[in-house]
Design a protein around this motif. Structure first.
Motif, PDB file in Angstrom:
ATOM      1  N   ASP A   1       0.791  -1.229   0.044  1.00 35.76           N
ATOM      2  CA  ASP A   1       0.100   0.141   0.108  1.00 35.76           C
ATOM      3  C   ASP A   1       0.715   1.436  -0.094  1.00 35.76           C
ATOM      4  OD1 ASP A   1      -2.322  -1.522  -0.001  1.00 35.76           O
ATOM      5  OD2 ASP A   1      -2.687  -1.217   2.296  1.00 35.76           O
ATOM      6  N   ALA A   2       2.210   1.264   0.543  1.00 34.53           N
ATOM      7  CA  ALA A   2       2.922   2.493   0.741  1.00 34.53           C
ATOM      8  C   ALA A   2       3.727   2.490  -0.686  1.00 34.53           C
ATOM      9  CB  ALA A   2       3.904   2.171   1.915  1.00 34.53           C
ATOM     10  N   GLY A   3       3.718   1.585  -1.712  1.00 34.37           N
ATOM     11  CA  GLY A   3       4.520   1.563  -2.877  1.00 34.37           C
ATOM     12  C   GLY A   3       5.659   0.832  -2.817  1.00 34.37           C
ATOM     13  N   HIS A   4       5.832   0.058  -1.911  1.00 33.78           N
ATOM     14  CA  HIS A   4       7.103  -0.657  -1.601  1.00 33.78           C
ATOM     15  C   HIS A   4       6.625  -2.181  -1.476  1.00 33.78           C
ATOM     16  CE1 HIS A   4      11.220  -0.720  -0.719  1.00 33.78           C
ATOM     17  NE2 HIS A   4      11.143  -1.593   0.199  1.00 33.78           N
ATOM     18  N   PRO A   5       6.337  -2.855  -2.336  1.00 32.00           N
ATOM     19  CA  PRO A   5       5.896  -4.366  -2.424  1.00 32.00           C
ATOM     20  C   PRO A   5       7.057  -5.049  -2.503  1.00 32.00           C
ATOM     21  CG  PRO A   5       5.761  -3.576  -4.605  1.00 32.00           C
ATOM     22  CD  PRO A   5       6.103  -2.356  -3.951  1.00 32.00           C
ATOM     23  N   VAL A   6       6.721  -6.466  -1.877  1.00 34.91           N
ATOM     24  CA  VAL A   6       7.823  -7.405  -2.015  1.00 34.91           C
ATOM     25  C   VAL A   6       7.947  -7.769  -3.295  1.00 34.91           C
ATOM     26  CG1 VAL A   6       8.242  -9.813  -1.323  1.00 34.91           C
ATOM     27  CG2 VAL A   6       7.028  -8.400   0.381  1.00 34.91           C
ATOM     28  N   PRO A   7       9.175  -7.732  -3.796  1.00 36.16           N
ATOM     29  CA  PRO A   7       9.628  -7.884  -5.348  1.00 36.16           C
ATOM     30  C   PRO A   7       9.002  -9.280  -5.518  1.00 36.16           C
ATOM     31  CG  PRO A   7      11.558  -6.955  -4.311  1.00 36.16           C
ATOM     32  CD  PRO A   7      10.493  -7.168  -2.851  1.00 36.16           C
ATOM     33  N   GLU A   8       8.778  -9.333  -7.035  1.00 36.89           N
ATOM     34  CA  GLU A   8       8.402 -10.530  -7.808  1.00 36.89           C
ATOM     35  C   GLU A   8       9.279 -11.842  -7.575  1.00 36.89           C
ATOM     36  OE1 GLU A   8       5.522 -12.641  -9.846  1.00 36.89           O
ATOM     37  OE2 GLU A   8       5.151 -10.430  -9.483  1.00 36.89           O
ATOM     38  N   GLY A   9       8.919 -12.683  -7.279  1.00 29.33           N
ATOM     39  CA  GLY A   9      10.090 -13.982  -7.055  1.00 29.33           C
ATOM     40  C   GLY A   9      10.268 -14.109  -5.598  1.00 29.33           C
ATOM     41  N   TRP A  10      10.187 -12.980  -4.824  1.00 34.28           N
ATOM     42  CA  TRP A  10      10.668 -13.176  -3.303  1.00 34.28           C
ATOM     43  C   TRP A  10       9.496 -13.972  -2.649  1.00 34.28           C
ATOM     44  CZ3 TRP A  10      13.701  -8.304  -1.380  1.00 34.28           C
ATOM     45  CH2 TRP A  10      14.716  -8.005  -2.160  1.00 34.28           C
ATOM     46  N   VAL A  11       9.764 -14.730  -1.713  1.00 34.47           N
ATOM     47  CA  VAL A  11       8.690 -15.424  -1.233  1.00 34.47           C
ATOM     48  C   VAL A  11       8.575 -15.001   0.313  1.00 34.47           C
ATOM     49  CG1 VAL A  11       7.451 -17.788  -0.820  1.00 34.47           C
ATOM     50  CG2 VAL A  11       8.837 -17.398  -2.815  1.00 34.47           C
ATOM     51  N   VAL A  12       7.141 -14.707   0.589  1.00 38.00           N
ATOM     52  CA  VAL A  12       6.976 -14.464   2.192  1.00 38.00           C
ATOM     53  C   VAL A  12       6.680 -15.577   3.055  1.00 38.00           C
ATOM     54  CG1 VAL A  12       5.595 -13.300   3.950  1.00 38.00           C
ATOM     55  CG2 VAL A  12       6.155 -11.970   1.843  1.00 38.00           C
ATOM     56  N   VAL A  13       7.479 -16.125   3.942  1.00 37.96           N
ATOM     57  CA  VAL A  13       7.236 -17.198   4.733  1.00 37.96           C
ATOM     58  C   VAL A  13       6.931 -16.904   6.154  1.00 37.96           C
ATOM     59  CG1 VAL A  13       8.898 -18.534   3.445  1.00 37.96           C
ATOM     60  CG2 VAL A  13       9.793 -17.735   5.331  1.00 37.96           C
ATOM     61  N   GLN A  14       6.913 -15.896   6.605  1.00 34.51           N
ATOM     62  CA  GLN A  14       6.556 -15.419   7.838  1.00 34.51           C
ATOM     63  C   GLN A  14       5.982 -13.918   7.808  1.00 34.51           C
ATOM     64  OE1 GLN A  14       8.297 -16.924  11.486  1.00 34.51           O
ATOM     65  NE2 GLN A  14       8.957 -14.722  11.753  1.00 34.51           N
ATOM     66  N   ASP A  15       4.823 -13.553   8.348  1.00 31.66           N
ATOM     67  CA  ASP A  15       4.511 -12.170   8.593  1.00 31.66           C
ATOM     68  C   ASP A  15       3.612 -12.113   9.836  1.00 31.66           C
ATOM     69  OD1 ASP A  15       3.616  -9.708   8.025  1.00 31.66           O
ATOM     70  OD2 ASP A  15       2.709  -9.729   6.195  1.00 31.66           O
ATOM     71  N   TYR A  16       4.501 -12.141  10.913  1.00 33.21           N
ATOM     72  CA  TYR A  16       3.690 -11.908  12.208  1.00 33.21           C
ATOM     73  C   TYR A  16       4.200 -10.531  12.929  1.00 33.21           C
ATOM     74  CZ  TYR A  16       3.079 -16.818  11.520  1.00 33.21           C
ATOM     75  OH  TYR A  16       2.763 -18.032  10.993  1.00 33.21           O
ATOM     76  N   VAL A  17       3.490 -10.132  13.726  1.00 35.03           N
ATOM     77  CA  VAL A  17       3.862  -8.810  14.592  1.00 35.03           C
ATOM     78  C   VAL A  17       4.954  -8.961  15.385  1.00 35.03           C
ATOM     79  CG1 VAL A  17       3.008  -7.485  16.422  1.00 35.03           C
ATOM     80  CG2 VAL A  17       1.275  -8.254  14.761  1.00 35.03           C
ATOM     81  N   LYS A  18       5.018 -10.121  16.224  1.00 32.39           N
ATOM     82  CA  LYS A  18       6.132 -10.305  17.209  1.00 32.39           C
ATOM     83  C   LYS A  18       7.510 -10.775  16.729  1.00 32.39           C
ATOM     84  CE  LYS A  18       5.167  -9.614  21.659  1.00 32.39           C
ATOM     85  NZ  LYS A  18       5.953  -8.557  22.332  1.00 32.39           N
ATOM     86  N   LYS A  19       7.252 -11.736  15.605  1.00 33.30           N
ATOM     87  CA  LYS A  19       8.446 -12.366  15.015  1.00 33.30           C
ATOM     88  C   LYS A  19       8.916 -11.812  13.567  1.00 33.30           C
ATOM     89  CE  LYS A  19       7.159 -16.760  16.576  1.00 33.30           C
ATOM     90  NZ  LYS A  19       6.962 -18.387  16.079  1.00 33.30           N
ATOM     91  N   GLY A  20       8.035 -10.730  13.131  1.00 31.17           N
ATOM     92  CA  GLY A  20       8.514  -9.886  11.999  1.00 31.17           C
ATOM     93  C   GLY A  20       8.206 -10.638  10.659  1.00 31.17           C
ATOM     94  N   LEU A  21       8.838  -9.995   9.588  1.00 35.66           N
ATOM     95  CA  LEU A  21       8.626 -10.610   8.182  1.00 35.66           C
ATOM     96  C   LEU A  21       9.916 -11.213   7.564  1.00 35.66           C
ATOM     97  CD1 LEU A  21       7.010  -9.996   5.654  1.00 35.66           C
ATOM     98  CD2 LEU A  21       8.361  -8.113   5.072  1.00 35.66           C
ATOM     99  N   VAL A  22       9.490 -12.370   7.094  1.00 31.83           N
ATOM    100  CA  VAL A  22      10.861 -13.388   6.797  1.00 31.83           C
ATOM    101  C   VAL A  22      10.385 -13.574   5.255  1.00 31.83           C
ATOM    102  CG1 VAL A  22      11.984 -15.588   7.048  1.00 31.83           C
ATOM    103  CG2 VAL A  22      11.174 -14.231   9.082  1.00 31.83           C
ATOM    104  N   ILE A  23      11.399 -13.275   4.468  1.00 33.55           N
ATOM    105  CA  ILE A  23      11.062 -13.660   3.146  1.00 33.55           C
ATOM    106  C   ILE A  23      12.625 -14.547   2.460  1.00 33.55           C
ATOM    107  CG2 ILE A  23      11.486 -12.681   0.721  1.00 33.55           C
ATOM    108  CD1 ILE A  23      10.140  -9.939   2.237  1.00 33.55           C
TER     109      ILE A  23
END
Length: 139
Positions: A79-101
């Protein structure tokens, strides 16, 4: 430095932003921080190289972002214009543990660092200065 870690197949790099201490809340949350719905006040970005996994399988390079921006950070970044790039895979998106790609093998290290630092800025609840410190661990 990242090329050497990738070649060795071990270690990691933590990227820590410069922040003005006056911008921090100073609450520290203490014991009750365990029950809060947010991550750290100051972002911490991490990159790990591909490593040899079990049975000779290569585990992909990964990046992580601990942040204090709340839930569904992947959506907020897009939404902020900074998406996860194509081909990068989000494996975790949790508040306390963070974003893992996980990253594709051919991704350029400079592109990873640029995206990761911009993502940390976009998710930080406190202003981030121009300086960053990279702590390299080769173990």
């Amino acid at each position: 430095m990242m090329d050497a870690l990738a070649e060795a197949g071990r270690g990691w790099v933590n990227f820590e932003p410069a922040v003005d201490p006056d911008d921090l809340s100073g609450s520290g949350d203490g014991f009750f921080g365990l029950f809060s719905g947010r991550g750290p006040e100051v972002a911490l970005a991490t990159w790990t190289p591909p490593t040899a996994g079990r049975r000779g399988r290569v585990e992909p390079a990964m990046l992580g972002l601990q942040h204090g921006a709340g839930r569904r950070i992947k959506t907020k970044l897009a939404d902020a214009g900074h998406p996860v790039p194509e081909g990068w895979v989000v494996v975790q998106d949790y508040v306390k543990k963070g974003l893992v790609i996980t990253l594709p093998p051919e991704v350029d290290h400079a592109a990873v660092v640029a995206w990761l630092l911009a993502a940390a800025r976009a998710t930080s609840p406190v202003p981030i200065g121009p300086g960053w410190r990279a702590a390299v661990y080769d173990g």
